[in-house]
Design a protein around this motif. Structure first.
Motif, short mmCIF file in Angstrom:
data_model
loop_
_atom_site.label_atom_id
_atom_site.label_comp_id
_atom_site.label_asym_id
_atom_site.label_seq_id
_atom_site.Cartn_x
_atom_site.Cartn_y
_atom_site.Cartn_z
N ASP A 13 0.84 -1.20 0.00
CA ASP A 13 0.00 0.00 0.00
C ASP A 13 0.88 1.26 0.00
O ASP A 13 0.79 2.12 0.88
N SER A 14 1.77 1.35 -0.98
CA SER A 14 2.75 2.43 -1.02
C SER A 14 2.08 3.80 -0.95
O SER A 14 1.03 4.04 -1.56
N GLN A 15 2.73 4.68 -0.21
CA GLN A 15 2.23 6.04 -0.05
C GLN A 15 3.26 7.03 -0.57
O GLN A 15 4.46 6.73 -0.63
N LEU A 16 2.79 8.23 -0.90
CA LEU A 16 3.70 9.25 -1.43
C LEU A 16 4.84 9.53 -0.45
O LEU A 16 5.97 9.80 -0.85
N GLY A 17 4.54 9.43 0.83
CA GLY A 17 5.55 9.69 1.84
C GLY A 17 6.62 8.61 1.94
O GLY A 17 7.62 8.79 2.63
N ASP A 18 6.42 7.50 1.21
CA ASP A 18 7.43 6.44 1.21
C ASP A 18 8.58 6.76 0.26
O ASP A 18 9.62 6.10 0.29
N ALA A 19 8.41 7.74 -0.59
CA ALA A 19 9.47 8.11 -1.53
C ALA A 19 10.71 8.56 -0.77
O ALA A 19 10.65 9.48 0.05
N ALA A 20 11.83 7.91 -1.05
CA ALA A 20 13.08 8.18 -0.32
C ALA A 20 14.15 7.25 -0.83
O ALA A 20 13.90 6.37 -1.66
N MET A 21 15.35 7.41 -0.30
CA MET A 21 16.40 6.41 -0.48
C MET A 21 16.26 5.39 0.63
O MET A 21 16.02 5.74 1.79
N TYR A 22 16.42 4.13 0.26
CA TYR A 22 16.35 3.06 1.25
C TYR A 22 17.69 2.33 1.28
O TYR A 22 18.22 1.92 0.25
N PHE A 23 18.21 2.19 2.49
CA PHE A 23 19.50 1.55 2.68
C PHE A 23 19.33 0.26 3.48
O PHE A 23 18.69 0.26 4.53
N CYS A 24 19.95 -0.77 2.99
CA CYS A 24 20.06 -2.02 3.72
C CYS A 24 21.34 -1.96 4.54
O CYS A 24 22.35 -1.41 4.07
#
Lengths: 113, 115
Positions: free
Chosen positions: B81-92
């Motif tokens: 349920d992706s949201q606009l606020g999920d936009a970002a860089m994601y680091f493992c």
């Protein structure tokens, strides 16, 4: 409660110059860290500290020095700046009981020309 | 030395859809922790989810869940349920059980969320 603060936000250095990046936290955290983030890369640990007077090297310590005279402050010193040190520098802190919840500062963007 | 690899520099997902970000790692240790961190444009790093290697059950945090395959050394993040606020860089990231001060980060995946 400001969390983790870093100054300056931006800085341009000439090759061979020196500077100190400031980091302070007001959460009484024992653990503090310095990372660098190069373009398109993940964070790399430069130095860390487990308490006042105690510091240790991370993955990429060459060209940097740190000190920790108080719990609140953890400055990072660059001596003889080189273009390879152009990066974004992040300071972080964490409490002893929360080994993974690091609180990050907003970062300092450093350019060495 | 431990290494963390994220092979997807950038991904896009439609709002309300599901997306999976990949991560692989290399280690000779048996006890360790894995993480996903989110870095929005503000550049602050935010812990999204944490997985202990000794736990077989995959971690979940609301819309975020992981698929942890220890034998394959794979650790993917699913965002539902992706949201606009999920936009970002994601680091493992990886941390040893034996030194909780040393984190190893991947190069990141930039997630775009389309309205």
């Amino acid at each position: 409660n400001a969390g983790v603060t870093q100054t300056p936000k931006f800085r341009i250095l000439k090759i061979g110059q020196s500077m100190t990046l400031q980091c302070a936290q007001d959460m009484n955290h024992n653990y503090m860290y310095w990372y660098r983030q190069d373009p398109g890369m993940g964070l790399k640990l430069i130095y860390y500290s487990v308490g006042a007077g105690i510091t240790d090297k991370g993955e990429v310590p060459n060209g940097y020095n740190v000190s920790r005279s108080t719990t609140e402050d953890f400055p990072l010193r660059l001596e003889l700046a080189a273009p390879s040190q152009t990066s974004v520098y992040f300071c972080a802190s964490k409490a002893g009981g929360s080994p993974d919840t690091q609180y990050f500062g907003p970062g300092t963007r450093l350019t060495v020309l | 030395a431990q290494t963390v690899t994220q092979s997807q520099p950038e991904m896009s997902v439609q709002e309300a859809e599901t997306v999976t970000l990949s991560c692989t790692y290399d280690t000779s240790e048996s006890d360790y922790y894995l993480f996903w961190y989110k870095q929005p444009p503000s550049r602050q790093m935010i812990l999204v989810i944490r997985q202990e290697a000794y736990k077989q059950q995959n971690a979940t945090e609301n819309r975020f869940s992981v698929n942890f395959q220890k034998a394959a050394k794979s650790f993917s993040l699913k965002i539902s349920d992706s949201q606009l606020g999920d936009a970002a860089m994601y680091f493992c990231a990886y941390r040893s059980e034996y030194n909780f001060n040393k984190f190893y980060f991947g190069s990141g995946t930039k997630l775009n969320v389309k309205p």
